[in-house]
Write a protein that holds these residues in place. Structure first.
Motif, PDB file in Angstrom:
ATOM      1  N   VAL A 162      -1.949   5.539  -6.248  1.00 17.96           N
ATOM      2  CA  VAL A 162      -1.132   4.443  -5.720  1.00 17.96           C
ATOM      3  C   VAL A 162      -1.422   4.344  -4.225  1.00 17.96           C
ATOM      4  O   VAL A 162      -1.141   5.271  -3.464  1.00 17.96           O
ATOM      5  CB  VAL A 162       0.361   4.688  -5.975  1.00 17.96           C
ATOM      6  N   THR A 163      -1.993   3.251  -3.798  1.00 12.70           N
ATOM      7  CA  THR A 163      -2.392   3.093  -2.397  1.00 12.70           C
ATOM      8  C   THR A 163      -1.270   2.534  -1.527  1.00 12.70           C
ATOM      9  O   THR A 163      -1.189   2.847  -0.351  1.00 12.70           O
ATOM     10  CB  THR A 163      -3.615   2.182  -2.307  1.00 12.70           C
ATOM     11  N   ASP A 164      -0.405   1.684  -2.105  1.00 11.56           N
ATOM     12  CA  ASP A 164       0.665   1.080  -1.327  1.00 11.56           C
ATOM     13  C   ASP A 164       1.675   0.452  -2.282  1.00 11.56           C
ATOM     14  O   ASP A 164       1.365   0.216  -3.462  1.00 11.56           O
ATOM     15  CB  ASP A 164       0.106   0.019  -0.366  1.00 11.56           C
ATOM     16  N   PHE A 165       2.869   0.189  -1.781  1.00 14.04           N
ATOM     17  CA  PHE A 165       3.869  -0.549  -2.544  1.00 14.04           C
ATOM     18  C   PHE A 165       4.853  -1.162  -1.566  1.00 14.04           C
ATOM     19  O   PHE A 165       4.889  -0.814  -0.386  1.00 14.04           O
ATOM     20  CB  PHE A 165       4.582   0.352  -3.567  1.00 14.04           C
ATOM     21  N   ASP A 166       5.677  -2.082  -2.073  1.00 18.62           N
ATOM     22  CA  ASP A 166       6.657  -2.736  -1.220  1.00 18.62           C
ATOM     23  C   ASP A 166       7.848  -3.159  -2.070  1.00 18.62           C
ATOM     24  O   ASP A 166       7.697  -3.535  -3.245  1.00 18.62           O
ATOM     25  CB  ASP A 166       6.044  -3.959  -0.530  1.00 18.62           C
ATOM     26  N   SER A 200       0.133  -1.390  -5.484  1.00 20.42           N
ATOM     27  CA  SER A 200      -1.319  -1.538  -5.573  1.00 20.42           C
ATOM     28  C   SER A 200      -1.940  -0.175  -5.829  1.00 20.42           C
ATOM     29  O   SER A 200      -1.363   0.860  -5.498  1.00 20.42           O
ATOM     30  CB  SER A 200      -1.885  -2.148  -4.287  1.00 20.42           C
ATOM     31  N   SER A 201      -3.132  -0.193  -6.416  1.00 19.11           N
ATOM     32  CA  SER A 201      -3.726   1.080  -6.839  1.00 19.11           C
ATOM     33  C   SER A 201      -5.244   1.015  -6.766  1.00 19.11           C
ATOM     34  O   SER A 201      -5.849  -0.066  -6.726  1.00 19.11           O
ATOM     35  CB  SER A 201      -3.275   1.426  -8.262  1.00 19.11           C
ATOM     36  N   MET A 202      -5.841   2.207  -6.811  1.00 15.39           N
ATOM     37  CA  MET A 202      -7.298   2.315  -6.869  1.00 15.39           C
ATOM     38  C   MET A 202      -7.838   1.911  -8.239  1.00 15.39           C
ATOM     39  O   MET A 202      -9.059   1.784  -8.396  1.00 15.39           O
ATOM     40  CB  MET A 202      -7.717   3.750  -6.564  1.00 15.39           C
ATOM     41  N   ASP A 203      -6.973   1.731  -9.233  1.00 15.50           N
ATOM     42  CA  ASP A 203      -7.437   1.311 -10.563  1.00 15.50           C
ATOM     43  C   ASP A 203      -7.652  -0.191 -10.657  1.00 15.50           C
ATOM     44  O   ASP A 203      -7.780  -0.728 -11.763  1.00 15.50           O
ATOM     45  CB  ASP A 203      -6.458   1.778 -11.642  1.00 15.50           C
ATOM     46  N   LYS A 204      -7.655  -0.892  -9.501  1.00 18.45           N
ATOM     47  CA  LYS A 204      -7.969  -2.322  -9.392  1.00 18.45           C
ATOM     48  C   LYS A 204      -6.856  -3.218  -9.919  1.00 18.45           C
ATOM     49  O   LYS A 204      -7.094  -4.389 -10.224  1.00 18.45           O
ATOM     50  CB  LYS A 204      -9.288  -2.659 -10.113  1.00 18.45           C
ATOM     51  N   THR A 205      -5.651  -2.694 -10.016  1.00 20.77           N
ATOM     52  CA  THR A 205      -4.550  -3.507 -10.519  1.00 20.77           C
ATOM     53  C   THR A 205      -3.399  -3.556  -9.523  1.00 20.77           C
ATOM     54  O   THR A 205      -3.242  -2.675  -8.683  1.00 20.77           O
ATOM     55  CB  THR A 205      -4.008  -2.951 -11.852  1.00 20.77           C
ATOM     56  N   VAL A 206      -2.611  -4.615  -9.648  1.00 23.76           N
ATOM     57  CA  VAL A 206      -1.334  -4.760  -8.962  1.00 23.76           C
ATOM     58  C   VAL A 206      -0.260  -4.841 -10.036  1.00 23.76           C
ATOM     59  O   VAL A 206      -0.378  -5.643 -10.976  1.00 23.76           O
ATOM     60  CB  VAL A 206      -1.310  -6.015  -8.072  1.00 23.76           C
ATOM     61  N   ARG A 207       0.767  -4.026  -9.914  1.00 26.00           N
ATOM     62  CA  ARG A 207       1.834  -3.998 -10.918  1.00 26.00           C
ATOM     63  C   ARG A 207       3.166  -4.347 -10.259  1.00 26.00           C
ATOM     64  O   ARG A 207       3.430  -3.944  -9.122  1.00 26.00           O
ATOM     65  CB  ARG A 207       1.937  -2.624 -11.587  1.00 26.00           C
ATOM     66  N   VAL A 208       3.966  -5.087 -10.998  1.00 27.83           N
ATOM     67  CA  VAL A 208       5.304  -5.460 -10.556  1.00 27.83           C
ATOM     68  C   VAL A 208       6.309  -4.768 -11.462  1.00 27.83           C
ATOM     69  O   VAL A 208       6.214  -4.857 -12.695  1.00 27.83           O
ATOM     70  CB  VAL A 208       5.497  -6.990 -10.597  1.00 27.83           C
ATOM     71  N   TRP A 209       7.252  -4.045 -10.852  1.00 27.46           N
ATOM     72  CA  TRP A 209       8.216  -3.234 -11.590  1.00 27.46           C
ATOM     73  C   TRP A 209       9.625  -3.766 -11.365  1.00 27.46           C
ATOM     74  O   TRP A 209       9.981  -4.149 -10.255  1.00 27.46           O
ATOM     75  CB  TRP A 209       8.158  -1.778 -11.132  1.00 27.46           C
ATOM     76  N   GLU A 210      10.405  -3.741 -12.422  1.00 27.66           N
ATOM     77  CA  GLU A 210      11.825  -4.045 -12.337  1.00 27.66           C
ATOM     78  C   GLU A 210      12.590  -2.730 -12.300  1.00 27.66           C
ATOM     79  O   GLU A 210      12.509  -1.915 -13.237  1.00 27.66           O
ATOM     80  CB  GLU A 210      12.275  -4.876 -13.536  1.00 27.66           C
ATOM     81  N   LEU A 243      -5.755  -2.098  -2.009  1.00 26.14           N
ATOM     82  CA  LEU A 243      -5.478  -1.070  -1.001  1.00 26.14           C
ATOM     83  C   LEU A 243      -4.148  -1.239  -0.287  1.00 26.14           C
ATOM     84  O   LEU A 243      -3.599  -0.254   0.208  1.00 26.14           O
ATOM     85  CB  LEU A 243      -6.618  -1.056   0.035  1.00 26.14           C
ATOM     86  N   CYS A 244      -3.611  -2.437  -0.172  1.00 26.80           N
ATOM     87  CA  CYS A 244      -2.340  -2.640   0.525  1.00 26.80           C
ATOM     88  C   CYS A 244      -1.654  -3.873  -0.028  1.00 26.80           C
ATOM     89  O   CYS A 244      -2.317  -4.777  -0.553  1.00 26.80           O
ATOM     90  CB  CYS A 244      -2.541  -2.752   2.050  1.00 26.80           C
ATOM     91  N   ILE A 245      -0.320  -3.906   0.115  1.00 33.93           N
ATOM     92  CA  ILE A 245       0.444  -4.976  -0.508  1.00 33.93           C
ATOM     93  C   ILE A 245       1.740  -5.199   0.265  1.00 33.93           C
ATOM     94  O   ILE A 245       2.329  -4.244   0.787  1.00 33.93           O
ATOM     95  CB  ILE A 245       0.725  -4.640  -1.988  1.00 33.93           C
ATOM     96  N   ARG A 246       2.178  -6.485   0.352  1.00 30.22           N
ATOM     97  CA  ARG A 246       3.426  -6.826   1.032  1.00 30.22           C
ATOM     98  C   ARG A 246       4.051  -8.066   0.377  1.00 30.22           C
ATOM     99  O   ARG A 246       3.351  -9.022   0.029  1.00 30.22           O
ATOM    100  CB  ARG A 246       3.197  -7.140   2.520  1.00 30.22           C
ATOM    101  N   PHE A 247       5.384  -8.025   0.236  1.00 25.50           N
ATOM    102  CA  PHE A 247       6.140  -9.222  -0.095  1.00 25.50           C
ATOM    103  C   PHE A 247       6.281 -10.084   1.157  1.00 25.50           C
ATOM    104  O   PHE A 247       6.370  -9.562   2.277  1.00 25.50           O
ATOM    105  CB  PHE A 247       7.533  -8.859  -0.602  1.00 25.50           C
ATOM    106  N   HIS A 248       6.294 -11.393   0.973  1.00 21.32           N
ATOM    107  CA  HIS A 248       6.553 -12.285   2.090  1.00 21.32           C
ATOM    108  C   HIS A 248       8.015 -12.149   2.493  1.00 21.32           C
ATOM    109  O   HIS A 248       8.906 -12.162   1.648  1.00 21.32           O
ATOM    110  CB  HIS A 248       6.239 -13.735   1.697  1.00 21.32           C
ATOM    111  N   PRO A 249       8.313 -11.985   3.791  1.00 23.57           N
ATOM    112  CA  PRO A 249       9.705 -11.737   4.204  1.00 23.57           C
ATOM    113  C   PRO A 249      10.633 -12.917   4.000  1.00 23.57           C
ATOM    114  O   PRO A 249      11.846 -12.731   3.892  1.00 23.57           O
ATOM    115  CB  PRO A 249       9.573 -11.384   5.690  1.00 23.57           C
ATOM    116  N   VAL A 250      10.104 -14.141   3.944  1.00 25.30           N
ATOM    117  CA  VAL A 250      10.935 -15.336   3.782  1.00 25.30           C
ATOM    118  C   VAL A 250      10.862 -15.855   2.347  1.00 25.30           C
ATOM    119  O   VAL A 250      11.882 -16.123   1.714  1.00 25.30           O
ATOM    120  CB  VAL A 250      10.514 -16.433   4.781  1.00 25.30           C
ATOM    121  N   ASN A 251       9.669 -16.007   1.833  1.00 23.88           N
ATOM    122  CA  ASN A 251       9.449 -16.490   0.475  1.00 23.88           C
ATOM    123  C   ASN A 251       8.992 -15.318  -0.382  1.00 23.88           C
ATOM    124  O   ASN A 251       7.809 -14.988  -0.412  1.00 23.88           O
ATOM    125  CB  ASN A 251       8.415 -17.613   0.465  1.00 23.88           C
ATOM    126  N   ASN A 252       9.925 -14.690  -1.098  1.00 22.91           N
ATOM    127  CA  ASN A 252       9.582 -13.522  -1.898  1.00 22.91           C
ATOM    128  C   ASN A 252       8.756 -13.856  -3.133  1.00 22.91           C
ATOM    129  O   ASN A 252       8.385 -12.953  -3.885  1.00 22.91           O
ATOM    130  CB  ASN A 252      10.850 -12.790  -2.334  1.00 22.91           C
TER     131      ASN A 252
END
Length: 498
Positions: free
Chosen positions: A234-238, A249-259, A276-285
């Motif tokens: 797991v390289t990053d999360f937000d 985000s991950s080195m396995d080339k995927t982005v996952r969204v968790w509830e 490698l890195c990931i961010r939610f938009h602070p205004v428009n999620n």
């Protein structure tokens, strides 16, 4: 005599016939095995064959090129499997040369032993400042010419691990009363950790085995969700703004969204390279910004998982952060460059505004990009960056000029083998300096004051046994979380200041 010999060596027709039948059966089995092996298609070769070809290309050339590329990738794996050094394989030798410095002489502290995961630790005694936390004073005894010798890696002339200041009590700004709680259930290196948005007790951390752990540090501290799905680091999360979702985000080339309420993965976005890195938009999620190893910054629709916009930069995008308005996105790449990117909050459109290049000869990946809306040193918004070679840089941000960066100061630390992150410290008052906290490969957590470039190290926390790679503050700014390569997460409690 000759007739007797010939009669003794001759075989009967029945025996010869049986031998022929057995030979035919063996040949039939061998041919069948060969056919089965030929029918099994290697997935890597199959993926190479599926690569699209242009209309004007030579079919023979394309075929030979695909075969050579496949054999080139396959030969590297085989060489690693066959490689030996003193009877040890490639992976064992790689792990040996990456081992922490002085790992044999490091003694474990009783708080970080298994069995104390998620438990309260007594720290009310005044002696905890001496035994649980090694707190330094910001001043130095300039009269003593002999500095405490140390075999650990030293910083540059502006900051050194071995420069022990004269003890005059803990630094009032960032003194700690000890360890608040410890989580040690993770069996792999914890490379990233964060507290929830506007939350003082929700903590999550990602590990190199692909797991995400969500826990609470309030009474009682406990793990509430274990998110399994990634097959590599797991390289990053937000967190989303309401802390209901986590995007990783991950080195396995995927982005996952968790509830988080159910702990389920509700969406998987597949890429062509490591994310490698990931961010939610602070205004428009509904916007999700992702940087990958293919030199791309991609904006996804959170609801559908579709690509909205894409921007290509000069190298791998290793870290990013938004400003508080959501109109700017700051990114760092693998060559040490910092990009200021304008982002439209309604459409997600991206446009590159400015780029700040490093002046050093050696280009190192940027491990940390963190934005703050106000700073004492700059009198406005600032940006903190940290590279793998140990260079902490401090920039002022001109929002009216599309995020133009002006270099203010820097702090040179020791070069690192691992990707170690840094963070701003809480802004205490208008009379204090600009404090930075960062991990270190000597297993300590260090605090630096950028307003004191000569004697910048003002405090350190001791408790980890292995290199500390990630740090994070909670929203209440009274708890600091740190993680190491052994999978230990320690939550430190800051002393109350008047």
């Amino acid at each position: 005599m000759a007739e007797q010999l010939s009669s003794s060596t001759s075989t009967s027709p029945i025996e010869a016939n049986n031998d022929n039948i057995s030979d035919n059966n063996n040949n039939h089995k061998d041919n069948k095995n060969k056919e089965n092996k030929e029918n099994v298609i290697d997935p890597e070769l199959f993926s190479c064959m599926l690569q699209p070809a242009t209309a004007d290309s030579d079919p023979d050339y394309i075929g030979v090129r695909r075969l050579l590329l496949f054999r080139k990738a396959e030969s590297g794996v085989r060489r690693r499997l066959d490689w030996r050094c003193n009877g040890k394989g490639y992976v064992a030798y790689r792990n040996y040369i990456r081992r922490p410095r002085n790992w044999e002489s490091q003694t474990p502290s009783y708080q970080s032993t298994p069995g104390n995961s998620g438990r309260w630790l007594p720290s009310s005694s005044p002696l905890s400042l001496l035994y649980e936390v090694d707190s330094w004073s910001s001043s130095r005894d300039l009269r003593s010419g002999n500095l405490a010798s140390s075999h650990r890696t030293s910083f540059s002339s502006t900051a050194s691990d071995s420069d022990q200041p004269r003890r005059q009590g803990p630094e009032p700004a960032y003194s700690f009363v000890g360890m608040h709680c410890i989580f040690d259930q993770c069996k792999a290196a914890v490379t990233i950790l964060k507290f929830g948005h506007m939350s003082s007790d929700l903590l999550a951390y990602g590990a190199s085995d692909g797991t995400l752990t969500v826990c609470t540090v309030s009474d009682p501290p406990k793990v509430i969700k274990l998110l399994n799905g990634h097959s590599k680091d797991v390289t990053d999360f937000d967190f989303s703004s309401n802390n209901q979702y986590i995007a990783s985000s991950s080195m396995d080339k995927t982005v996952r969204v968790w509830e988080l309420t159910k702990g389920d993965c509700i969406r998987v976005i597949y890429g062509v390279s490591s994310q490698l890195c990931i961010r939610f938009h602070p205004v428009n999620n509904n916007f999700l910004s992702v940087g990958n190893a293919n030199k791309e910054i991609t904006v996804f629709n959170f609801s559908t998982g579709r690509i909205i916009k894409k921007l290509v930069v000069d190298s791998e995008v290793t870290s990013m952060d938004h400003d508080h308005t959501g109109q700017l996105l700051f990114c760092g790449d693998a060559q040490g460059c910092i990009y200021s990117i304008s982002m439209e909050s309604h459409s997600g459109a991206l446009s590159r505004s400015h780029r700040h290049r490093t002046t050093g000869k050696r280009k190192c990946p940027v491990t940390t990009v963190q934005y703050r809306s106000f700073s004492l040193l700059a009198g406005g918004p600032v940006l903190l960056t940290c590279t793998q070679d140990g260079n902490l840089s401090f920039f002022s941000v001109a929002l009216e000029i599309q995020g133009y960066l002006t270099f203010r100061c820097s702090l040179k630390l020791a070069p690192r083998v691992h990707s170690i992150r840094a963070s701003f410290c809480p802004l205490l008052s208008l009379e204090k300096g600009e404090y930075i906290v960062a991990g270190s490969e000597d297993s300590n957590v260090y605090f630096y004051d950028l307003a004191k470039p000569k004697h910048s190290c003002v405090n350190k926390l001791q408790g980890h046994r292995f290199p500390v790679v990630a740090v994070a503050w909670n929203h209440g700014e009274n708890l600091l979380a740190s993680s190491d390569l052994y999978g230990i997460v320690i939550v430190w409690k800051r002393a109350k200041t008047s």
